[in-house]
Design a protein around this motif. Structure first.
Motif, PDB file in Angstrom:
ATOM      1  N   PHE A 101       0.834  -1.208   0.000  1.00  0.00           N
ATOM      2  CA  PHE A 101       0.000   0.000   0.000  1.00  0.00           C
ATOM      3  C   PHE A 101       0.865   1.253   0.000  1.00  0.00           C
ATOM      4  O   PHE A 101       0.634   2.198  -0.774  1.00  0.00           O
ATOM      5  CB  PHE A 101      -0.910  -0.023   1.232  1.00  0.00           C
ATOM      6  N   GLU A 102       1.863   1.289   0.873  1.00  0.00           N
ATOM      7  CA  GLU A 102       2.689   2.481   1.036  1.00  0.00           C
ATOM      8  C   GLU A 102       3.479   2.800  -0.231  1.00  0.00           C
ATOM      9  O   GLU A 102       3.724   3.972  -0.542  1.00  0.00           O
ATOM     10  CB  GLU A 102       3.644   2.313   2.213  1.00  0.00           C
ATOM     11  N   ALA A 103       3.887   1.780  -0.969  1.00  0.00           N
ATOM     12  CA  ALA A 103       4.628   2.016  -2.212  1.00  0.00           C
ATOM     13  C   ALA A 103       3.829   2.880  -3.172  1.00  0.00           C
ATOM     14  O   ALA A 103       4.374   3.759  -3.854  1.00  0.00           O
ATOM     15  CB  ALA A 103       4.976   0.678  -2.873  1.00  0.00           C
ATOM     16  N   HIS A 104       2.528   2.656  -3.219  1.00  0.00           N
ATOM     17  CA  HIS A 104       1.677   3.409  -4.142  1.00  0.00           C
ATOM     18  C   HIS A 104       1.155   4.710  -3.527  1.00  0.00           C
ATOM     19  O   HIS A 104       0.962   5.690  -4.238  1.00  0.00           O
ATOM     20  CB  HIS A 104       0.525   2.520  -4.594  1.00  0.00           C
ATOM     21  N   TYR A 105       0.966   4.704  -2.225  1.00  0.00           N
ATOM     22  CA  TYR A 105       0.524   5.932  -1.554  1.00  0.00           C
ATOM     23  C   TYR A 105       1.644   6.975  -1.567  1.00  0.00           C
ATOM     24  O   TYR A 105       1.402   8.165  -1.752  1.00  0.00           O
ATOM     25  CB  TYR A 105       0.108   5.628  -0.110  1.00  0.00           C
ATOM     26  N   GLN A 106       2.870   6.524  -1.396  1.00  0.00           N
ATOM     27  CA  GLN A 106       4.008   7.434  -1.351  1.00  0.00           C
ATOM     28  C   GLN A 106       4.612   7.706  -2.726  1.00  0.00           C
ATOM     29  O   GLN A 106       5.292   8.722  -2.908  1.00  0.00           O
ATOM     30  CB  GLN A 106       5.103   6.861  -0.439  1.00  0.00           C
ATOM     31  N   GLY A 107       4.384   6.807  -3.684  1.00  0.00           N
ATOM     32  CA  GLY A 107       5.030   6.944  -4.989  1.00  0.00           C
ATOM     33  C   GLY A 107       4.085   7.142  -6.153  1.00  0.00           C
ATOM     34  O   GLY A 107       4.027   8.206  -6.762  1.00  0.00           O
ATOM     35  N   THR A 108       3.309   6.122  -6.482  1.00  0.00           N
ATOM     36  CA  THR A 108       2.459   6.156  -7.676  1.00  0.00           C
ATOM     37  C   THR A 108       1.434   7.284  -7.626  1.00  0.00           C
ATOM     38  O   THR A 108       1.271   8.036  -8.596  1.00  0.00           O
ATOM     39  CB  THR A 108       1.727   4.813  -7.850  1.00  0.00           C
ATOM     40  N   GLY A 109       0.726   7.405  -6.504  1.00  0.00           N
ATOM     41  CA  GLY A 109      -0.292   8.443  -6.377  1.00  0.00           C
ATOM     42  C   GLY A 109       0.252   9.845  -6.540  1.00  0.00           C
ATOM     43  O   GLY A 109      -0.259  10.629  -7.369  1.00  0.00           O
ATOM     44  N   PRO A 110       1.281  10.230  -5.778  1.00  0.00           N
ATOM     45  CA  PRO A 110       1.853  11.570  -5.948  1.00  0.00           C
ATOM     46  C   PRO A 110       2.374  11.843  -7.353  1.00  0.00           C
ATOM     47  O   PRO A 110       2.238  12.962  -7.859  1.00  0.00           O
ATOM     48  CB  PRO A 110       2.997  11.583  -4.920  1.00  0.00           C
ATOM     49  N   GLU A 111       2.959  10.837  -7.986  1.00  0.00           N
ATOM     50  CA  GLU A 111       3.448  11.028  -9.352  1.00  0.00           C
ATOM     51  C   GLU A 111       2.300  11.326 -10.311  1.00  0.00           C
ATOM     52  O   GLU A 111       2.387  12.223 -11.156  1.00  0.00           O
ATOM     53  CB  GLU A 111       4.214   9.793  -9.824  1.00  0.00           C
ATOM     54  N   ILE A 112       1.220  10.564 -10.205  1.00  0.00           N
ATOM     55  CA  ILE A 112       0.051  10.783 -11.072  1.00  0.00           C
ATOM     56  C   ILE A 112      -0.496  12.196 -10.879  1.00  0.00           C
ATOM     57  O   ILE A 112      -0.800  12.910 -11.844  1.00  0.00           O
ATOM     58  CB  ILE A 112      -1.042   9.736 -10.784  1.00  0.00           C
ATOM     59  N   TRP A 113      -0.610  12.615  -9.632  1.00  0.00           N
ATOM     60  CA  TRP A 113      -1.172  13.930  -9.331  1.00  0.00           C
ATOM     61  C   TRP A 113      -0.295  15.037  -9.919  1.00  0.00           C
ATOM     62  O   TRP A 113      -0.796  15.987 -10.540  1.00  0.00           O
ATOM     63  CB  TRP A 113      -1.326  14.099  -7.826  1.00  0.00           C
ATOM     64  N   ARG A 114       1.008  14.915  -9.760  1.00  0.00           N
ATOM     65  CA  ARG A 114       1.934  15.922 -10.273  1.00  0.00           C
ATOM     66  C   ARG A 114       1.938  15.927 -11.800  1.00  0.00           C
ATOM     67  O   ARG A 114       1.837  16.988 -12.429  1.00  0.00           O
ATOM     68  CB  ARG A 114       3.333  15.664  -9.736  1.00  0.00           C
ATOM     69  N   GLN A 115       2.049  14.749 -12.400  1.00  0.00           N
ATOM     70  CA  GLN A 115       2.155  14.667 -13.853  1.00  0.00           C
ATOM     71  C   GLN A 115       0.880  15.102 -14.564  1.00  0.00           C
ATOM     72  O   GLN A 115       0.929  15.560 -15.701  1.00  0.00           O
ATOM     73  CB  GLN A 115       2.525  13.242 -14.261  1.00  0.00           C
ATOM     74  N   SER A 116      -0.249  14.944 -13.913  1.00  0.00           N
ATOM     75  CA  SER A 116      -1.532  15.319 -14.519  1.00  0.00           C
ATOM     76  C   SER A 116      -1.826  16.801 -14.361  1.00  0.00           C
ATOM     77  O   SER A 116      -2.890  17.264 -14.795  1.00  0.00           O
ATOM     78  CB  SER A 116      -2.670  14.510 -13.880  1.00  0.00           C
ATOM     79  N   GLY A 117      -0.918  17.546 -13.749  1.00  0.00           N
ATOM     80  CA  GLY A 117      -1.198  18.951 -13.478  1.00  0.00           C
ATOM     81  C   GLY A 117      -2.255  19.122 -12.408  1.00  0.00           C
ATOM     82  O   GLY A 117      -2.992  20.102 -12.407  1.00  0.00           O
ATOM     83  N   CYS A 118      -2.340  18.147 -11.514  1.00  0.00           N
ATOM     84  CA  CYS A 118      -3.302  18.178 -10.394  1.00  0.00           C
ATOM     85  C   CYS A 118      -4.745  18.140 -10.895  1.00  0.00           C
ATOM     86  O   CYS A 118      -5.633  18.782 -10.311  1.00  0.00           O
ATOM     87  CB  CYS A 118      -3.076  19.404  -9.496  1.00  0.00           C
TER      88      CYS A 118
END
Length: 414
Positions: free
Chosen positions: A220-237
């Motif tokens: 869970f933490e791998a995606h909460y700390q990594g995948t999710g934040p990356e998606i949010w940043r790359q999508s322009g929020c």
């Protein structure tokens, strides 16, 4: 004459000073330029440095057809070839930080997997100085076992079995980890992960470690700390919907939770294959699928050509996801195969669900899903038309073409 000589000396001094100043300025400029180049360097340290920060790709054919951006997180570009690289690295990092693993002393990581997590663990283990034992069902795509052995992992294949069976591949990995050494015990803080050495201060004693991707919170933490934040940043929020399949449940739980915190109005949707009970768990609160009913039970709990997602038990990582999942979409093998051929022709399971979710959104909406792997591990089954024909799964690209033409809006309620 003396005055003239003084003037000449002054001019020579000024000339030397100017020359020195020019040289100094040149040196300063060159040094500053060098510093600038140093700042621009972006060198990663070994295989772990390649994991994450994968591109967010606009699926042109689908997006143009629908007028809604369908974005795929290109997780197949991780060095181990799948989204599971993040999980493997986080599990190993956390185990090392907790003292359950130490490189260079012959410790061995055990895992039960249908392939991708095992390949990721083997990739990272080799880079970190660990041995690996992977236990998997005997009928997964042959490419996976070949990749594992090429990475130096020991591979054991077993007959598919229920999770209540001691010979089920996950249970075997756990018991073998416990038997590797002495004094096996359950490790607090890692959700039941097993290490075979009770004395964590025994510096030179190799120990077995059960990665336990299904129950380990590090997933869970791998995606909460990594995948999710990356998606949010790359999508322009800007993310209106997030679509993901679930095997262990870590991706939809971790990334979905992070995105929900950033946008409370986001729609989080599970993409689930035939035979899996997760769809009914989300829609009806019951872990059950019709294919499991009396007289219809097949060899596998989840009998689908789409390997790696779908399950008929509630894992701890999927439990983390249940509060934030808004809906579930059932995707058949035929639909998944059709979508895969459409994507190859024009520019999978998650993308079928992503298209269905996109139809609920206004134009200019944005759906994000996970492109879990490149498909290269599935040539012998999912991409093999002869295999599909023998399994009774037709290859029909028109299913996807018709889906894109439909304008039906589906309910988003559970």
């Amino acid at each position: 004459m003396a005055a003239k000589r003084q003037n000449i000396d002054l001019l020579i001094g000024i000339a030397i000073g100017l020359a020195f100043s020019a040289s100094t300025i040149s040196l300063v400029n060159r040094f500053t330029s060098w510093l600038g180049r140093r700042k621009e360097e972006d060198i990663v340290d070994g295989v772990p440095g390649l994991i994450g920060n994968t591109p967010l790709l606009r699926i042109k054919s689908l997006s143009d057809a629908l007028g809604v951006d369908i974005l795929g997180k290109a997780e197949f570009l991780n060095p181990g070839g799948s989204v599971k690289d993040r999980v493997a690295m986080k599990i190993i990092d956390d185990a090392e930080a907790s003292g359950y693993l130490k490189p260079g002393i012959g410790s061995r990581i055990f895992e039960g997997t249908v392939g991708s997590t095992g390949i990721s663990i083997a990739t990272l283990a080799a880079a970190r100085g660990y041995n690996t034992t992977i236990i998997m069902p005997d009928d997964v795509a042959a490419e996976k076992a070949l990749a594992l052995r090429a990475l130096g992992a020991d591979v054991e294949k077993v007959r598919p079995a229920s999770i209540v069976d001691k010979k089920q591949f996950v249970n075997l990995a756990k018991s073998k980890a416990a038997a590797y050494g002495t004094n096996a015990r359950s490790l607090p803080g890692l959700d039941g992960v097993v290490s075979s050495d009770q004395d964590l201060d025994a510096k030179d004693q190799p120990r077995g470690f059960f990665a336990d991707q299904f129950e380990n919170r590090s997933n869970f933490e791998a995606h909460y700390q990594g995948t999710g934040p990356e998606i949010w940043r790359q999508s322009g929020c800007k993310v209106d919907a997030f679509v993901s399949g679930a095997g262990t449940g870590g991706t939809i739980a971790g990334a979905g939770q992070y995105l929900r915190e950033k946008n409370p109005k986001i729609i989080v949707v599970l993409s689930d294959p035939e035979g899996s009970g997760l769809y009914n768990k989300v829609k009806h609160g019951v872990m059950f699928d019709a294919k499991e009913s009396e007289g219809r039970k097949r060899r596998h709990q989840v009998d689908t050509v789409v390997e790696g997602i779908g399950i008929n038990r509630l894992t701890k990582n999927f439990e983390y996801a249940l509060p934030i999942i808004d809906d579930a979409i059932r995707v058949s093998d035929v639909e998944a195969v059709s979508m895969s051929r459409f994507i190859v022709k024009n520019d999978a399971c998650n993308l079928v669900a992503a298209v269905k979710v996109a139809k609920r959104l206004p134009r200019s909406g944005r759906v994000v899903t996970i492109l879990c792997d490149s498909g290269s591990r599935h040539y012998s089954k999912f991409w093999n038309d002869e295999y599909l024909e023998a399994a009774g799964i037709r290859v029909d690209i028109s299913l996807t073409e018709d889906l894109l033409k439909q304008n039906t809006i589906q309910s988003t309620s559970k």
